[in-house]
Design an enzyme around this catalytic site. Structure first.
Site, mmCIF file in Angstrom:
data_model
loop_
_atom_site.group_PDB
_atom_site.id
_atom_site.type_symbol
_atom_site.label_atom_id
_atom_site.label_comp_id
_atom_site.label_asym_id
_atom_site.label_seq_id
_atom_site.Cartn_x
_atom_site.Cartn_y
_atom_site.Cartn_z
ATOM 1 N N LYS A 67 -5.616 -9.031 4.979
ATOM 2 C CA LYS A 67 -6.335 -7.901 4.369
ATOM 3 C C LYS A 67 -6.395 -6.692 5.312
ATOM 4 O O LYS A 67 -6.518 -5.557 4.867
ATOM 5 C CB LYS A 67 -7.746 -8.344 3.949
ATOM 6 C CG LYS A 67 -7.731 -9.384 2.812
ATOM 7 C CD LYS A 67 -9.113 -9.975 2.567
ATOM 8 C CE LYS A 67 -9.098 -11.024 1.453
ATOM 9 N NZ LYS A 67 -10.392 -11.738 1.323
ATOM 10 N N TYR A 243 -17.252 -11.684 6.418
ATOM 11 C CA TYR A 243 -18.080 -11.845 5.206
ATOM 12 C C TYR A 243 -19.560 -11.974 5.574
ATOM 13 O O TYR A 243 -20.052 -11.212 6.403
ATOM 14 C CB TYR A 243 -17.600 -13.048 4.373
ATOM 15 C CG TYR A 243 -16.109 -13.146 4.315
ATOM 16 C CD1 TYR A 243 -15.383 -12.158 3.657
ATOM 17 C CD2 TYR A 243 -15.412 -14.166 4.940
ATOM 18 C CE1 TYR A 243 -14.001 -12.206 3.614
ATOM 19 C CE2 TYR A 243 -14.019 -14.223 4.897
ATOM 20 C CZ TYR A 243 -13.333 -13.237 4.238
ATOM 21 O OH TYR A 243 -11.973 -13.282 4.203
ATOM 22 N N VAL A 261 -9.137 -18.165 5.532
ATOM 23 C CA VAL A 261 -9.459 -19.572 5.261
ATOM 24 C C VAL A 261 -8.373 -20.546 5.729
ATOM 25 O O VAL A 261 -8.569 -21.757 5.668
ATOM 26 C CB VAL A 261 -9.788 -19.880 3.774
ATOM 27 C CG1 VAL A 261 -11.143 -19.348 3.385
ATOM 28 C CG2 VAL A 261 -8.705 -19.412 2.846
HETATM 29 N N1 GLN Z 1 -6.443 -16.416 -0.545
HETATM 30 C C1 GLN Z 1 -7.822 -16.729 -0.268
HETATM 31 C C2 GLN Z 1 -8.641 -16.528 -1.527
HETATM 32 O O1 GLN Z 1 -8.338 -15.638 -2.237
HETATM 33 C C3 GLN Z 1 -8.305 -15.850 0.835
HETATM 34 C C4 GLN Z 1 -9.739 -16.094 1.218
HETATM 35 C C5 GLN Z 1 -9.987 -16.050 2.690
HETATM 36 O O2 GLN Z 1 -9.097 -16.204 3.514
HETATM 37 N N2 GLN Z 1 -11.251 -15.926 3.045
HETATM 38 O O3 GLN Z 1 -9.551 -17.236 -1.833
#
Ligand code: GLN
Length: 311
Positions: A67, A243, A261
Site C-alpha cells: 500500500k 491500523y 498480514v
Molecule cells: N490482502 C489483505 C487483505 O486485503 C491485506 C491486509 C493486510 O495485509 N493487512 O485483507
C-alpha cells in the site's frame, strides 16, 4: 554501540529462539501454509551497506506493505487531489473494518486500511487497464529496488479473489457512495494482485530506500518523489501504518512502519536506514509479532527512534 552487523545477527538469533511467535493469517489459504518458524531481517544504511540475517533472502507475500508503493504512485498520478477521496487520520479500527464508512460517506480514513487502499487502486486505474497498472507497479518496485527478480504470486492473488468477501463488501459499499469509479471487480483485481507481490526482506528494504533518503534513491541519486512527499508518506506510515496498532508500534518502535498480514514490516529510520523484517506469525491486530519485537530491539540498541534527541 556494538557494530550493526552484530546487532542484526544477535536479533535474528534471539527471534529464532522466541517462544511466542503469533499466528499466521488464516483467511488467505496460502498464507496459512507458511512455516511460522521463519524470520528474516534486512537493514540497509544510507551509504548502501546492507546487513542481512535469518531468512532475509526468502520471498514472502508483502500484502499491505504494498500500500505504501501504491500510494506513492497514486500521489504521482493525481497529487493532492487524492485527498478528496481518502483521509489522512488513523482509524482506530481493524484493517478490514467497514464500520466508519457509513457515517463518513464512503470516504476511508486513510490509504493504509483496506478501504483506503481499494480507493487508491481505483485512482491508479484511471483510464488504464488493470494489467497496465500492475505493470507500472512492478516497474516501480523493480526500479526502486534495483532488481528485476520481483514478481506477483498469482496463486496468492487467486486465493484472495476467492476469499476476499470483506474487500468485495468494502468496494461495493464505496461504489454506492460514488467513491469507486470503476467496477469493483476491476479495482479489486488490481488490489488483490498488488497485495500478492512477493519480495524478500532484502528486496523490500532496497525498495524503501527512497523513504529513508528524502525521496532519492541514495545509490543511484535518482529522485523518486520530492522530499516533502517522502516526509508525508513517512508521517502516514507512523500514524496509520499498523491500523489500530499504530499507537502501540510508535510507542514501542518509534519509526514510520507499514505491516502486512504476510508478516512483513517495512520500517524507515529517516536519513539512516531502510529496514525490512519478516516473521509470519501475527499479533491480535494483524501485525507481525516477532517483526515488531525485532524492530523494538533494533531501535533500543541503535537509538534510531525518531523521538530520540539528536545532536
Ligand atoms: N490482502 C489483505 C487483505 O486485503 C491485506 C491486509 C493486510 O495485509 N493487512 O485483507
Amino acid at each position: 554501540m556494538p557494530d550493526l552487523s552484530t546487532i542484526v545477527s544477535d536479533i535474528a538469533a534471539e527471534m529464532a529462539a522466541a517462544p511466542d511467535r503469533g499466528i499466521p493469517a488464516d483467511y488467505i489459504p496460502p498464507l496459512a501454509a507458511v512455516d511460522p518458524g521463519r524470520f528474516g531481517i534486512a537493514v540497509i544504511e544510507r551509504d548502501g551497506t546492507c546487513h542481512l540475517a535469518g531468512d532475509a533472502d526468502e520471498s514472502f507475500s508483502i500484502q499491505s506493505v504494498s500500500k505504501v508503493f501504491a500510494l506513492t504512485l497514486a500521489l504521482g498520478a493525481v497529487g493532492d487531489q487524492l485527498w478528496r477521496r481518502v483521509g489522512r487520520e488513523p482509524s482506530g479500527s481493524a484493517f478490514n473494518s467497514i464500520v466508519q464508512l457509513e457515517t463518513e460517506h464512503g470516504v476511508p480514513r486513510n490509504p493504509f486500511i483496506n478501504a483506503g487502499a481499494i480507493v487508491v487502486a481505483d485512482v491508479l486505474l484511471g483510464r488504464n487497464q488493470p494489467r497496465e497498472v500492475l505493470g507500472e507497479l512492478l516497474r516501480f518496485v523493480r526500479a526502486a529496488a534495483g532488481e528485476d527478480g520481483i514478481f506477483i504470486d498469482e496463486a496468492v492473488a487467486r486465493a484472495e479473489q476467492d476469499t476476499g468477501h470483506r474487500n468485495m463488501a468494502l468496494a461495493n459499499y464505496m461504489r454506492a457512495f460514488g467513491n469507486l469509479h470503476h467496477p469493483p471487480e476491476a479495482t479489486l483485481g488490481v488490489y488483490f494482485h498488488q497485495c500478492a507481490l512477493a519480495m524478500s526482506c532484502r528486496q523490500l528494504a532496497l525498495t524503501g530506500r527512497y523513504l529513508m533518503a528524502g525521496g532519492i534513491n541514495p545509490t543511484t541519486g535518482h529522485s523518486i518523489v520530492s522530499a516533502q512527499r517522502a516526509r508525508r508518506i513517512n508521517a502516514l506510515m507512523l500514524t496509520c501504518g499498523h491500523y489500530d496498532g499504530s499507537g502501540e508500534f510508535a510507542y514501542r518502535v518509534g519509526l514510520p512502519g507499514k505491516s502486512g498480514v504476510g508478516g512483513g514490516i517495512l520500517a524507515i529510520a529517516p536519513g539512516i536506514a531502510s529496514i525490512a523484517v519478516w516473521s509470519p506469525g501475527l499479533n491480535e491486530r494483524g501485525n507481525s509479532q516477532l517483526g515488531t519485537l525485532a524492530l523494538e530491539r533494533l531501535v533500543q540498541r541503535t537509538g534510531w527512534s525518531i523521538f530520540e534527541p539528536r545532536g
